[in-house]
Scaffold this motif. Sequence first.
Motif, PDB file in Angstrom:
ATOM      1  N   ALA A 122       0.807  -1.118  -0.057  1.00 21.41           N
ATOM      2  CA  ALA A 122       0.187   0.069   0.053  1.00 21.41           C
ATOM      3  C   ALA A 122       0.910   1.252   0.131  1.00 21.41           C
ATOM      4  N   LEU A 123       0.755   2.137  -1.010  1.00 24.25           N
ATOM      5  CA  LEU A 123       1.346   3.404  -1.383  1.00 24.25           C
ATOM      6  C   LEU A 123       1.137   4.484  -0.901  1.00 24.25           C
ATOM      7  N   ASN A 124      -0.326   4.657  -1.103  1.00 21.93           N
ATOM      8  CA  ASN A 124      -1.079   6.029  -1.000  1.00 21.93           C
ATOM      9  C   ASN A 124      -2.543   5.834  -0.515  1.00 21.93           C
ATOM     10  N   ALA A 125      -3.023   6.812  -0.163  1.00 21.20           N
ATOM     11  CA  ALA A 125      -4.255   6.805   0.382  1.00 21.20           C
ATOM     12  C   ALA A 125      -5.079   8.302   0.033  1.00 21.20           C
ATOM     13  N   THR A 126      -6.216   8.270  -0.686  1.00 17.65           N
ATOM     14  CA  THR A 126      -7.063   9.339  -1.200  1.00 17.65           C
ATOM     15  C   THR A 126      -8.468   9.275  -0.553  1.00 17.65           C
ATOM     16  N   LEU A 127      -8.713  10.571  -0.010  1.00 18.00           N
ATOM     17  CA  LEU A 127     -10.269  10.574   0.783  1.00 18.00           C
ATOM     18  C   LEU A 127     -10.827  11.224  -0.605  1.00 18.00           C
ATOM     19  N   PRO A 128     -12.347  10.884  -0.107  1.00 14.88           N
ATOM     20  CA  PRO A 128     -13.489  11.457  -0.956  1.00 14.88           C
ATOM     21  C   PRO A 128     -13.096  12.986  -1.252  1.00 14.88           C
ATOM     22  N   GLN A 129     -13.454  13.244  -2.423  1.00 20.29           N
ATOM     23  CA  GLN A 129     -13.128  15.020  -2.850  1.00 20.29           C
ATOM     24  C   GLN A 129     -13.881  15.841  -1.873  1.00 20.29           C
ATOM     25  N   LYS A 130     -15.257  15.509  -1.378  1.00 24.28           N
ATOM     26  CA  LYS A 130     -15.930  16.595  -0.655  1.00 24.28           C
ATOM     27  C   LYS A 130     -16.303  15.648   0.393  1.00 24.28           C
ATOM     28  N   VAL A 131     -16.303  16.400   1.671  1.00 26.20           N
ATOM     29  CA  VAL A 131     -16.621  16.028   3.182  1.00 26.20           C
ATOM     30  C   VAL A 131     -17.305  16.888   3.855  1.00 26.20           C
ATOM     31  N   THR A 132     -18.279  16.306   4.670  1.00 33.76           N
ATOM     32  CA  THR A 132     -19.058  17.300   5.390  1.00 33.76           C
ATOM     33  C   THR A 132     -18.512  17.582   6.754  1.00 33.76           C
ATOM     34  N   CYS A 133     -18.524  18.747   7.177  1.00 30.04           N
ATOM     35  CA  CYS A 133     -18.152  19.120   8.373  1.00 30.04           C
ATOM     36  C   CYS A 133     -19.117  20.105   8.936  1.00 30.04           C
ATOM     37  N   LYS A 134     -18.924  20.278  10.412  1.00 28.61           N
ATOM     38  CA  LYS A 134     -19.813  21.142  11.096  1.00 28.61           C
ATOM     39  C   LYS A 134     -18.910  22.449  11.420  1.00 28.61           C
ATOM     40  N   VAL A 135     -19.459  23.378  11.306  1.00 27.73           N
ATOM     41  CA  VAL A 135     -18.872  24.797  11.736  1.00 27.73           C
ATOM     42  C   VAL A 135     -19.119  24.940  13.344  1.00 27.73           C
ATOM     43  N   VAL A 136     -17.884  25.203  14.031  1.00 28.40           N
ATOM     44  CA  VAL A 136     -18.227  25.114  15.567  1.00 28.40           C
ATOM     45  C   VAL A 136     -17.833  26.407  15.977  1.00 28.40           C
ATOM     46  N   GLU A 137     -17.311  27.427  15.129  1.00 28.39           N
ATOM     47  CA  GLU A 137     -16.785  28.789  15.538  1.00 28.39           C
ATOM     48  C   GLU A 137     -16.675  29.437  14.219  1.00 28.39           C
ATOM     49  N   THR A 138     -17.425  30.714  14.220  1.00 23.66           N
ATOM     50  CA  THR A 138     -17.456  31.641  13.128  1.00 23.66           C
ATOM     51  C   THR A 138     -18.114  33.099  13.718  1.00 23.66           C
ATOM     52  N   GLU A 139     -17.862  34.095  12.938  1.00 27.48           N
ATOM     53  CA  GLU A 139     -18.439  35.367  13.314  1.00 27.48           C
ATOM     54  C   GLU A 139     -19.978  35.278  13.045  1.00 27.48           C
ATOM     55  N   PRO A 140     -20.631  35.879  13.750  1.00 26.25           N
ATOM     56  CA  PRO A 140     -22.362  35.711  13.592  1.00 26.25           C
ATOM     57  C   PRO A 140     -22.723  36.258  12.115  1.00 26.25           C
ATOM     58  N   VAL A 141     -23.767  35.652  11.571  1.00 25.37           N
ATOM     59  CA  VAL A 141     -24.158  36.129  10.316  1.00 25.37           C
ATOM     60  C   VAL A 141     -24.636  37.726  10.407  1.00 25.37           C
ATOM     61  N   VAL A 142     -24.231  38.380   9.505  1.00 24.28           N
ATOM     62  CA  VAL A 142     -24.809  39.938   9.351  1.00 24.28           C
ATOM     63  C   VAL A 142     -25.932  39.966   8.231  1.00 24.28           C
ATOM     64  N   LYS A 143     -27.004  40.682   8.622  1.00 22.86           N
ATOM     65  CA  LYS A 143     -27.997  40.731   7.669  1.00 22.86           C
ATOM     66  C   LYS A 143     -27.476  41.808   6.638  1.00 22.86           C
ATOM     67  N   GLY A 144     -28.100  41.533   5.433  1.00 23.11           N
ATOM     68  CA  GLY A 144     -27.392  42.609   4.452  1.00 23.11           C
ATOM     69  C   GLY A 144     -26.224  42.611   3.983  1.00 23.11           C
ATOM     70  N   GLN A 145     -25.486  41.519   4.283  1.00 30.21           N
ATOM     71  CA  GLN A 145     -23.893  41.722   3.787  1.00 30.21           C
ATOM     72  C   GLN A 145     -23.771  40.750   2.660  1.00 30.21           C
ATOM     73  N   THR A 146     -24.002  41.227   1.488  1.00 22.92           N
ATOM     74  CA  THR A 146     -24.021  40.280   0.382  1.00 22.92           C
ATOM     75  C   THR A 146     -22.917  40.475  -0.593  1.00 22.92           C
ATOM     76  N   ALA A 147     -21.903  41.114  -0.187  1.00 23.18           N
ATOM     77  CA  ALA A 147     -20.644  41.182  -1.024  1.00 23.18           C
ATOM     78  C   ALA A 147     -20.190  39.881  -1.639  1.00 23.18           C
ATOM     79  N   ALA A 148     -20.079  39.904  -3.034  1.00 25.15           N
ATOM     80  CA  ALA A 148     -19.973  38.738  -3.733  1.00 25.15           C
ATOM     81  C   ALA A 148     -19.007  37.809  -3.330  1.00 25.15           C
ATOM     82  N   ASN A 149     -17.698  38.394  -2.996  1.00 22.69           N
ATOM     83  CA  ASN A 149     -16.448  37.611  -2.755  1.00 22.69           C
ATOM     84  C   ASN A 149     -16.021  37.757  -1.446  1.00 22.69           C
TER      85      ASN A 149
END
Length: 187
Positions: A122-149
């Motif tokens: 066995a030489l290599n291991a590859t994970l699935p390209q997409k994995v589901t994770c839970k966000v445990v810490e981030t800034e709160p959602v700000v209403k009206g903030q819709t800047a594209a990038n």
Amino acid sequence: MPKINGNEIKPGNVLEHNGGLWAAVKVDHVKPGKGGAFAQVELKNLRNGSKLNERFRSADKVERVRLEQKDQQFLYESDGMLTFMDTENYEQIELPADILGDRRPFLQDGMIAVIEYYESEALNATLPQKVTCKVVETEPVVKGQTAANSFKPAVLDNGVKVMVPPFVGQDEDIIVNTETMEYAERA
């Protein structure tokens, strides 16, 4: 084993070179003003992880190795070793945890990974390209903030930090691309 010309090497190809097995990481085709064209290839040793930069001219022949790929289920980790089980014959193998590198935190219990074999090694291991994770810490959602990038930092349940769009809140499930280690979409 098939031999290919030096200018046919592509990233991801596995080559037998200097008595070892090497994966082509990066390939640059160079056409100097004087002399013949060549491929500047960055190689990574599949057994010990060392790197090598090599030039291959189009006349050079290299052995291309085909690795057998098997889907195997992750069972558990102990003493820095990951244990995987073949879902067809239930045989178990152990691989060092560092085989996954930066993507190690994305490995989840019961996940199916693709293990690449050369003969029975066995030489290599590859994970699935997409994995589901839970966000445990981030800034709160700000209403009206819709800047594209505009993105904000977030910490996932596996400890990895990623940038997420402003509409993603705490305790939400998101899908992360394991190749780029970036936010892909909401789950």
